[in-house]
Design an enzyme around this catalytic site. Structure first.
Site, PDB file in Angstrom:
ATOM      1  N   HIS A  63      47.217  38.085  38.495  1.00  0.00           N
ATOM      2  CA  HIS A  63      46.600  37.309  37.406  1.00  0.00           C
ATOM      3  C   HIS A  63      47.565  37.044  36.262  1.00  0.00           C
ATOM      4  O   HIS A  63      47.548  35.972  35.672  1.00  0.00           O
ATOM      5  CB  HIS A  63      45.308  37.998  36.945  1.00  0.00           C
ATOM      6  CG  HIS A  63      44.246  37.961  37.991  1.00  0.00           C
ATOM      7  ND1 HIS A  63      43.519  39.054  38.393  1.00  0.00           N
ATOM      8  CD2 HIS A  63      43.813  36.927  38.758  1.00  0.00           C
ATOM      9  CE1 HIS A  63      42.671  38.697  39.350  1.00  0.00           C
ATOM     10  NE2 HIS A  63      42.839  37.418  39.599  1.00  0.00           N
ATOM     11  N   GLU A 107      34.940  26.548  39.273  1.00  0.00           N
ATOM     12  CA  GLU A 107      34.832  27.312  40.528  1.00  0.00           C
ATOM     13  C   GLU A 107      33.721  26.687  41.356  1.00  0.00           C
ATOM     14  O   GLU A 107      32.633  26.435  40.847  1.00  0.00           O
ATOM     15  CB  GLU A 107      34.539  28.783  40.191  1.00  0.00           C
ATOM     16  CG  GLU A 107      33.954  29.620  41.308  1.00  0.00           C
ATOM     17  CD  GLU A 107      34.901  29.843  42.488  1.00  0.00           C
ATOM     18  OE1 GLU A 107      36.023  30.327  42.271  1.00  0.00           O
ATOM     19  OE2 GLU A 107      34.506  29.531  43.632  1.00  0.00           O
ATOM     20  N   GLY A 139      36.596  21.558  42.077  1.00  0.00           N
ATOM     21  CA  GLY A 139      37.829  21.350  41.318  1.00  0.00           C
ATOM     22  C   GLY A 139      38.528  20.043  41.664  1.00  0.00           C
ATOM     23  O   GLY A 139      39.153  19.404  40.807  1.00  0.00           O
ATOM     24  N   ASP A 156      43.999  28.780  41.299  1.00  0.00           N
ATOM     25  CA  ASP A 156      43.821  30.137  41.825  1.00  0.00           C
ATOM     26  C   ASP A 156      42.904  30.052  43.036  1.00  0.00           C
ATOM     27  O   ASP A 156      41.723  30.394  42.973  1.00  0.00           O
ATOM     28  CB  ASP A 156      43.229  31.028  40.720  1.00  0.00           C
ATOM     29  CG  ASP A 156      43.054  32.462  41.197  1.00  0.00           C
ATOM     30  OD1 ASP A 156      43.499  32.779  42.310  1.00  0.00           O
ATOM     31  OD2 ASP A 156      42.473  33.254  40.438  1.00  0.00           O
ATOM     32  N   THR A 158      41.828  30.339  47.322  1.00  0.00           N
ATOM     33  CA  THR A 158      41.951  31.201  48.495  1.00  0.00           C
ATOM     34  C   THR A 158      43.069  30.628  49.373  1.00  0.00           C
ATOM     35  O   THR A 158      43.724  29.655  48.999  1.00  0.00           O
ATOM     36  CB  THR A 158      40.622  31.216  49.283  1.00  0.00           C
ATOM     37  OG1 THR A 158      40.213  29.855  49.488  1.00  0.00           O
ATOM     38  CG2 THR A 158      39.524  31.917  48.505  1.00  0.00           C
ATOM     39  N   ASP A 159      43.283  31.231  50.538  1.00  0.00           N
ATOM     40  CA  ASP A 159      44.307  30.721  51.455  1.00  0.00           C
ATOM     41  C   ASP A 159      43.954  29.295  51.895  1.00  0.00           C
ATOM     42  O   ASP A 159      42.785  28.899  51.823  1.00  0.00           O
ATOM     43  CB  ASP A 159      44.388  31.623  52.703  1.00  0.00           C
ATOM     44  CG  ASP A 159      44.953  33.003  52.370  1.00  0.00           C
ATOM     45  OD1 ASP A 159      45.609  33.137  51.320  1.00  0.00           O
ATOM     46  OD2 ASP A 159      44.742  33.932  53.161  1.00  0.00           O
ATOM     47  N   PRO A 163      37.207  26.253  52.429  1.00  0.00           N
ATOM     48  CA  PRO A 163      36.959  25.418  51.247  1.00  0.00           C
ATOM     49  C   PRO A 163      38.223  25.042  50.471  1.00  0.00           C
ATOM     50  O   PRO A 163      38.201  24.109  49.676  1.00  0.00           O
ATOM     51  CB  PRO A 163      36.031  26.280  50.376  1.00  0.00           C
ATOM     52  CG  PRO A 163      35.810  27.571  51.067  1.00  0.00           C
ATOM     53  CD  PRO A 163      36.509  27.542  52.386  1.00  0.00           C
TER      54      PRO A 163
HETATM   55  N1  AG3 Z   1      43.438  34.129  45.306  1.00  0.00           N
HETATM   56  C1  AG3 Z   1      44.547  34.247  46.232  1.00  0.00           C
HETATM   57  C2  AG3 Z   1      44.177  35.003  47.464  1.00  0.00           C
HETATM   58  C3  AG3 Z   1      45.112  34.869  48.579  1.00  0.00           C
HETATM   59  C4  AG3 Z   1      45.117  36.125  49.316  1.00  0.00           C
HETATM   60  N2  AG3 Z   1      45.402  35.953  50.698  1.00  0.00           N
HETATM   61  C5  AG3 Z   1      45.194  36.919  51.589  1.00  0.00           C
HETATM   62  N3  AG3 Z   1      44.802  38.099  51.239  1.00  0.00           N
HETATM   63  N4  AG3 Z   1      45.405  36.640  52.844  1.00  0.00           N
HETATM   64  C6  AG3 Z   1      43.035  35.317  44.685  1.00  0.00           C
HETATM   65  C7  AG3 Z   1      41.942  35.171  43.703  1.00  0.00           C
HETATM   66  C8  AG3 Z   1      42.143  36.118  42.607  1.00  0.00           C
HETATM   67  N5  AG3 Z   1      41.688  35.614  41.380  1.00  0.00           N
END
Ligand code: AG3
Length: 276
Positions: A63, A107, A139, A156, A158-159, A163
């Site tokens: 973060h 979000e 977003g 920020d 996800t992979d 989504p």
């Molecule tokens: N967002 C990035 C997560 C990526 C993690 N990938 C994995 N573990 N394969 C994180 C959100 C935190 N605010």
């Protein structure tokens, strides 16, 4: 799931496991499987579609590092947008920066916000900050609808599966460029330089066709695949390498510091290779 091992299959041939003491919450939202578990090693942990997103132990690294390099590269980051990051950790760091006046979190999944407020209060603390506005919305749509608005945009996500796929696309980066003011800066988490090299290369090439300045920096994040993570920056004007060290704000940070700002930009040759 009591006292059993949670396993994230990080790559087709790689998994990481964590001993779970208790499942605190589990539901399927409109977008994904949302789980909060209590672990010994990392404390409370948020899993989306069984992928580790954040945890109380190492969250500060990610973060701080997704936020402060851009906030300190921009001379006056008054108006900041965070896309994704419904757990609130990124917006918490953004709100801490003394020159930030307004921070908007967009979000897509309201369940992530609610569950984080309930089970991850230290991470979600930023969601209640008076500078912060939370919008449950897409977003991708938000940046299309808000041109020339933000000083800094942080993605920020996800992979790049499910989504989040659209958040790694060239069309989205063009919309981000247009949503930024004339000296705006954008940062996205861009996975592991060891395992996702081809994607990082492609993103860098796409950004190079949109932003005059592009850069990459790294941080060590124990719970993400490979433990070594990239952040990609696109900037209309300012370079993170040309920041005056004395102007860097690092309020109560535990990983980021003025030295780490520059250290994170010192890339090992195999990473440099991806962005040449
Ligand atoms: N967002 C990035 C997560 C990526 C993690 N990938 C994995 N573990 N394969 C994180 C959100 C935190 N605010």
């Amino acid at each position: 799931m009591e006292g059993i091992w949670f396993t994230e299959k990080q790559l087709p041939g790689l998994a990481v496991s964590c001993l779970v003491k208790k499942t605190l919450h589990h539901e399927k939202s409109e977008y994904q499987d949302v789980k909060v578990v209590e672990t010994d090693t990392f404390g409370t942990m948020l899993l989306l579609d069984n992928v580790i997103q954040t945890n109380v132990r190492d969250e500060f690294i990610y973060h701080e590092m997704i936020s402060f390099p851009a906030l300190n590269t921009h001379p006056n980051p008054e108006n900041v947008l965070v896309i994704g990051g419904g757990d609130g950790g990124t917006i918490r760091e953004v709100a801490k920066h003394p020159r930030v006046k307004k921070a908007t979190l967009v979000e897509i999944d309201g369940v992530v916000v609610e569950v984080s407020k309930k089970y991850l209060p230290t991470i979600a603390a930023g969601l209640e900050d008076p500078k912060v506005e939370v919008k449950i919305d897409d977003g991708i749509k938000h940046v299309k609808d808000n041109k020339n608005t933000y000083d800094v945009i942080l993605v920020d996500s996800t992979d790049p599966i499910g989504p989040a796929v659209g958040l790694f696309a060239k069309e989205f980066y063009t919309d981000v460029f247009n949503a930024l003011k004339e000296d705006g800066i954008f940062v996205a988490q861009t996975a592991s330089p060891v395992f996702n090299g081809e994607m990082i290369k492609r993103i860098h090439k796409d950004l190079g066709e949109i932003f005059p300045v592009k850069d990459l920096y790294v941080a060590t994040i124990p719970t993400y695949p490979g433990g070594y993570w990239c952040f990609t920056m696109g900037s209309k004007k300012h370079s993170p390498r040309e920041v005056a060290k004395e102007s860097i704000a690092a309020p109560n940070t535990r990983y980021y510091s003025p030295d780490v700002h520059f250290g994170a930009l010192a890339l090992p040759p195999f990473v440099e290779e991806l962005v040449k």
